[in-house]
Design a protein around this motif. Structure first.
Motif, PDB file in Angstrom:
ATOM      1  N   LEU A 153     -34.708  14.542  88.603  1.00  0.00           N
ATOM      2  CA  LEU A 153     -35.819  15.325  89.149  1.00  0.00           C
ATOM      3  C   LEU A 153     -36.863  15.624  88.073  1.00  0.00           C
ATOM      4  N   LEU A 154     -36.412  16.003  86.880  1.00  0.00           N
ATOM      5  CA  LEU A 154     -37.333  16.340  85.803  1.00  0.00           C
ATOM      6  C   LEU A 154     -38.160  15.133  85.361  1.00  0.00           C
ATOM      7  N   ALA A 155     -37.497  14.003  85.152  1.00  0.00           N
ATOM      8  CA  ALA A 155     -38.203  12.816  84.657  1.00  0.00           C
ATOM      9  C   ALA A 155     -39.235  12.329  85.667  1.00  0.00           C
ATOM     10  N   TYR A 156     -38.825  12.112  86.906  1.00  0.00           N
ATOM     11  CA  TYR A 156     -39.743  11.566  87.909  1.00  0.00           C
ATOM     12  C   TYR A 156     -40.840  12.563  88.263  1.00  0.00           C
ATOM     13  N   ARG A 157     -40.498  13.844  88.312  1.00  0.00           N
ATOM     14  CA  ARG A 157     -41.497  14.861  88.624  1.00  0.00           C
ATOM     15  C   ARG A 157     -42.627  14.852  87.601  1.00  0.00           C
ATOM     16  N   ASN A 158     -42.287  14.763  86.330  1.00  0.00           N
ATOM     17  CA  ASN A 158     -43.312  14.816  85.289  1.00  0.00           C
ATOM     18  C   ASN A 158     -44.083  13.511  85.171  1.00  0.00           C
ATOM     19  N   PHE A 159     -43.482  12.396  85.523  1.00  0.00           N
ATOM     20  CA  PHE A 159     -44.241  11.143  85.569  1.00  0.00           C
ATOM     21  C   PHE A 159     -45.291  11.206  86.683  1.00  0.00           C
ATOM     22  N   VAL A 160     -44.928  11.801  87.821  1.00  0.00           N
ATOM     23  CA  VAL A 160     -45.884  11.966  88.915  1.00  0.00           C
ATOM     24  C   VAL A 160     -47.010  12.909  88.489  1.00  0.00           C
ATOM     25  N   GLY A 161     -46.653  14.028  87.823  1.00  0.00           N
ATOM     26  CA  GLY A 161     -47.677  14.944  87.333  1.00  0.00           C
ATOM     27  C   GLY A 161     -48.597  14.296  86.319  1.00  0.00           C
ATOM     28  N   PHE A 162     -48.047  13.448  85.461  1.00  0.00           N
ATOM     29  CA  PHE A 162     -48.845  12.712  84.473  1.00  0.00           C
ATOM     30  C   PHE A 162     -49.877  11.819  85.157  1.00  0.00           C
ATOM     31  N   ILE A 163     -49.445  11.077  86.156  1.00  0.00           N
ATOM     32  CA  ILE A 163     -50.355  10.180  86.885  1.00  0.00           C
ATOM     33  C   ILE A 163     -51.419  10.987  87.629  1.00  0.00           C
ATOM     34  N   PHE A 164     -51.020  12.130  88.201  1.00  0.00           N
ATOM     35  CA  PHE A 164     -51.950  12.966  88.954  1.00  0.00           C
ATOM     36  C   PHE A 164     -53.074  13.494  88.072  1.00  0.00           C
TER      37      PHE A 164
ATOM     38  N   THR B  48     -52.032  18.751  78.915  1.00  0.00           N
ATOM     39  CA  THR B  48     -51.027  18.885  79.972  1.00  0.00           C
ATOM     40  C   THR B  48     -50.562  17.521  80.458  1.00  0.00           C
ATOM     41  N   MET B  49     -51.483  16.564  80.555  1.00  0.00           N
ATOM     42  CA  MET B  49     -51.135  15.209  80.963  1.00  0.00           C
ATOM     43  C   MET B  49     -50.148  14.581  79.977  1.00  0.00           C
ATOM     44  N   LEU B  50     -50.428  14.717  78.673  1.00  0.00           N
ATOM     45  CA  LEU B  50     -49.560  14.135  77.651  1.00  0.00           C
ATOM     46  C   LEU B  50     -48.235  14.873  77.549  1.00  0.00           C
ATOM     47  N   VAL B  51     -48.261  16.184  77.752  1.00  0.00           N
ATOM     48  CA  VAL B  51     -47.004  16.936  77.781  1.00  0.00           C
ATOM     49  C   VAL B  51     -46.121  16.446  78.925  1.00  0.00           C
ATOM     50  N   GLY B  52     -46.733  16.160  80.088  1.00  0.00           N
ATOM     51  CA  GLY B  52     -45.976  15.609  81.210  1.00  0.00           C
ATOM     52  C   GLY B  52     -45.375  14.260  80.882  1.00  0.00           C
ATOM     53  N   LEU B  53     -46.142  13.403  80.202  1.00  0.00           N
ATOM     54  CA  LEU B  53     -45.634  12.082  79.818  1.00  0.00           C
ATOM     55  C   LEU B  53     -44.489  12.203  78.825  1.00  0.00           C
ATOM     56  N   PHE B  54     -44.695  12.988  77.772  1.00  0.00           N
ATOM     57  CA  PHE B  54     -43.655  13.162  76.760  1.00  0.00           C
ATOM     58  C   PHE B  54     -42.411  13.812  77.365  1.00  0.00           C
ATOM     59  N   GLY B  55     -42.634  14.844  78.205  1.00  0.00           N
ATOM     60  CA  GLY B  55     -41.503  15.521  78.828  1.00  0.00           C
ATOM     61  C   GLY B  55     -40.729  14.614  79.768  1.00  0.00           C
ATOM     62  N   GLY B  56     -41.444  13.762  80.500  1.00  0.00           N
ATOM     63  CA  GLY B  56     -40.756  12.806  81.366  1.00  0.00           C
ATOM     64  C   GLY B  56     -39.908  11.838  80.576  1.00  0.00           C
ATOM     65  N   LEU B  57     -40.444  11.331  79.465  1.00  0.00           N
ATOM     66  CA  LEU B  57     -39.689  10.408  78.619  1.00  0.00           C
ATOM     67  C   LEU B  57     -38.492  11.108  77.974  1.00  0.00           C
ATOM     68  N   GLN B  58     -38.685  12.334  77.513  1.00  0.00           N
ATOM     69  CA  GLN B  58     -37.575  13.086  76.932  1.00  0.00           C
ATOM     70  C   GLN B  58     -36.475  13.332  77.957  1.00  0.00           C
ATOM     71  N   SER B  59     -36.864  13.712  79.172  1.00  0.00           N
ATOM     72  CA  SER B  59     -35.883  13.944  80.234  1.00  0.00           C
ATOM     73  C   SER B  59     -35.142  12.659  80.585  1.00  0.00           C
ATOM     74  N   LEU B  60     -35.879  11.542  80.577  1.00  0.00           N
ATOM     75  CA  LEU B  60     -35.253  10.252  80.872  1.00  0.00           C
ATOM     76  C   LEU B  60     -34.203   9.902  79.824  1.00  0.00           C
ATOM     77  N   ILE B  61     -34.533  10.122  78.547  1.00  0.00           N
ATOM     78  CA  ILE B  61     -33.589   9.806  77.464  1.00  0.00           C
ATOM     79  C   ILE B  61     -32.358  10.711  77.532  1.00  0.00           C
ATOM     80  N   VAL B  62     -32.586  12.028  77.722  1.00  0.00           N
ATOM     81  CA  VAL B  62     -31.459  12.954  77.813  1.00  0.00           C
ATOM     82  C   VAL B  62     -30.611  12.647  79.037  1.00  0.00           C
ATOM     83  N   GLY B  63     -31.271  12.370  80.175  1.00  0.00           N
ATOM     84  CA  GLY B  63     -30.535  12.088  81.398  1.00  0.00           C
ATOM     85  C   GLY B  63     -29.693  10.831  81.307  1.00  0.00           C
ATOM     86  N   ILE B  64     -30.251   9.770  80.728  1.00  0.00           N
ATOM     87  CA  ILE B  64     -29.495   8.515  80.597  1.00  0.00           C
ATOM     88  C   ILE B  64     -28.309   8.699  79.662  1.00  0.00           C
ATOM     89  N   SER B  65     -28.474   9.507  78.625  1.00  0.00           N
ATOM     90  CA  SER B  65     -27.353   9.763  77.714  1.00  0.00           C
ATOM     91  C   SER B  65     -26.232  10.539  78.393  1.00  0.00           C
TER      92      SER B  65
END
Length: 379
Positions: free
Chosen positions: A44-55, A218-235
Motif C-alpha cells: 500500500l505504501l509503495a504504490y500509493r506514493n508512486f501514484v502521488g508522485f505521478i499526480f 513533495t513529488m520527490l519525497v513521494g518518489l523516494f518514499g515509494g522506492l524505500q517502501s518497495l525495498i523494505v517491503g521486498i526484504s
C-alpha cells in the motif's frame, strides 16, 4: 453583489479544509478494510506514493519550472531523510497500528503529532517554552491535556455501545472483515508513528530551508518514499501475490490514497495555508475523527467506549489550547516584525528633516513602541 462574492470567497477556505478531512476519513476507512483483508502494508505504501508522485508531476512542471534547477546534493539528502521518516517509518507504523486497532482509535493519535513535534523542538532548542507568557502556559497545559487524553484512550475502556442499537444484532454482516484486535501492540505502533511524524516535521523544516520548491519537494519525497517502501517491503515479503494488484478494493485504496489523500490534499492545504496561515487547517482536524467515528459505527458495526470518547475529547481540547497558544505567539511575532521597520523608518525621517547625522533623540521611541505593542497583544 460585492458582499455575496466576498462571502463566497471566505467560504472557499473552510470548504477546502472540509474536503481535506473527508479525504482523510475515506483514506482511513479504505485502508482499514484493505489491511483487514490481508493487504501488505508496504505494498500500500509503495504504490500509493508512486501514484502521488505521478499526480504531482504536472504541478511541479507548471509552477516550479525554474526552482528545479536549484536542486542540490544537500537538498537531495534532506529529501531522502524526509521521505524515510514520513513514509516507511511514520506511515508504515501508523498502518500497522491501524490494522491492530480501529480507524476511530488510530485517528485520535494524529492529533498528538503537533504535541510531539513541539516537545522535541523544545528538547533540541528549536523552540522556546515561554512559561512566563500566557501563550506558553496555555501551550504547556494543552500538551499535558493531550498526553493525559492519550493515556485515557489507551488504558481505560469503560462501557461500550453502538450509535444505533440495531447494529448489535447484525454486526457481522457489515462490509468490514472482522479481525481480532491487538490493542497493546497497535497502541505502541501508533505512539511510535507519532514520534516518527514529529521527527519528520523537524526534517521537513530543514528541507524547506535548502529547497523551497514545495510541489517538487513533495513529488520527490513521494518518489523516494515509494522506492524505500518497495525495498523494505521486498526484504520482508518477496511473494509475487503480495505485490500483484487486481480490480478490487485494494486498487481503489491505492489510487484514492495517492491522488486524493496525498496529491489533492497537498494542493488544497497549500492554497489555504497561503491565505490563512499554517494554524488554520489544524483547527479542523477533529472533523476527520468525528466523521470516521460516525461512519465506522454506523456502517461497519464498530463499537464505541466511554474511554475512547473521553480520551478523544481531552485530546481535542488539548490540541485547541495548544493551537491557541501557538496562534497568539504567531500574531505577536508578526506584530513585532512589523513594528521594527516602522521604528527605523521614523527615526531616519526625523534625522533627515533635522539635518543631523548622529543618532537622534527620536530613537528612544523604539523600546516604548515595542512595549506598547506587547501590552496591546496581551490584551
Amino acid at each position: 453583489m460585492g458582499g455575496v462574492m466576498e462571502r463566497m470567497n471566505r467560504m472557499k477556505d473552510p470548504i477546502c479544509i472540509i474536503f481535506v478531512q473527508l479525504f482523510a476519513m475515506g483514506m482511513l476507512l479504505l485502508s482499514k478494510i484493505s489491511l483487514n483483508q490481508g493487504m501488505f502494508v508496504f505494498t500500500l505504501l509503495a504504490y500509493r506514493n508512486f501514484v502521488g508522485f505521478i499526480f504531482l508531476i504536472p504541478f511541479s512542471l507548471y509552477f516550479e519550472r525554474d526552482l528545479r534547477n536549484k536542486l542540490s546534493w544537500k537538498a537531495i539528502f534532506w529529501i531522502f531523510i524526509t521521505a524515510l521518516l514520513w513514509i516507511p517509518v511514520a506511515l508504515g507504523l501508523y498502518y500497522y497500528g491501524l490494522r491492530d486497532t480501529t480507524a476511530t482509535y488510530s485517528s485520535n493519535f494524529l492529533n498528538l503529532i503537533p504535541i510531539g513535534t513541539f516537545i522535541f523542538a523544545v528538547i533540541f532548542r528549536l523552540e522556546k517554552l515561554e512559561l512566563r507568557k500566557t501563550s506558553g502556559k496555555v501551550k504547556l497545559g494543552g500538551t499535558l491535556l493531550c498526553v493525559a487524553g492519550a493515556m485515557v484512550l489507551s488504558l481505560y475502556k469503560g462501557k461500550t455501545f453502538h450509535i444505533w442499537s440495531s447494529h448489535k444484532n447484525h454486526v457481522n454482516t457489515t462490509v468490514l472483515v472482522k479481525k481480532k484486535h491487538n490493542w497493546t501492540r497497535g497502541t505502541l505502533f501508533l505512539i511510535a508513528s507519532c514520534l516518527g511524524y514529529s521527527f519528520w516535521f523537524l526534517a521537513q523544516a530543514k528541507l524547506s530551508t535548502v529547497f523551497q520548491a514545495k510541489y517538487s519537494a513533495t513529488m520527490l519525497v513521494g518518489l523516494f518514499g515509494g522506492l524505500q517502501s518497495l525495498i523494505v517491503g521486498i526484504s520482508i515479503n518477496r511473494e509475487k501475490s503480495t505485490w500483484k494488484l487486481g480490480w478490487n478494493l485494494q486498487l481503489l485504496t491505492i489510487f484514492y490514497s495517492g491522488m486524493l489523500s496525498t496529491g489533492a490534499t497537498f494542493c488544497l492545504l497549500s492554497y489555504v495555508i497561503a491565505r490563512r496561515g499554517p494554524t488554520y487547517p489544524s483547527m479542523f482536524n477533529p472533523l476527520a475523527i468525528t466523521f470516521t467515528m460516525i461512519i465506522e459505527s454506523l456502517f461497519m458495526g464498530q463499537e464505541l467506549s466511554i474511554g475512547s470518547l473521553l480520551g478523544m475529547v481531552m485530546i481535542i481540547g488539548g490540541l485547541y489550547a495548544f493551537l491557541w497558544g501557538k496562534g497568539k505567539e504567531a500574531v505577536k511575532a508578526s506584530e513585532d516584525k512589523d513594528v521594527c521597520p516602522n521604528i527605523k523608518k521614523s527615526s531616519m525621517e526625523e534625522q533627515v528633516s533635522s539635518g543631523e547625522t548622529r543618532v537622534s533623540s527620536s530613537s528612544n521611541i523604539g523600546p516604548q513602541s515595542i512595549v506598547l505593542n506587547e501590552i496591546k497583544a496581551s490584551s
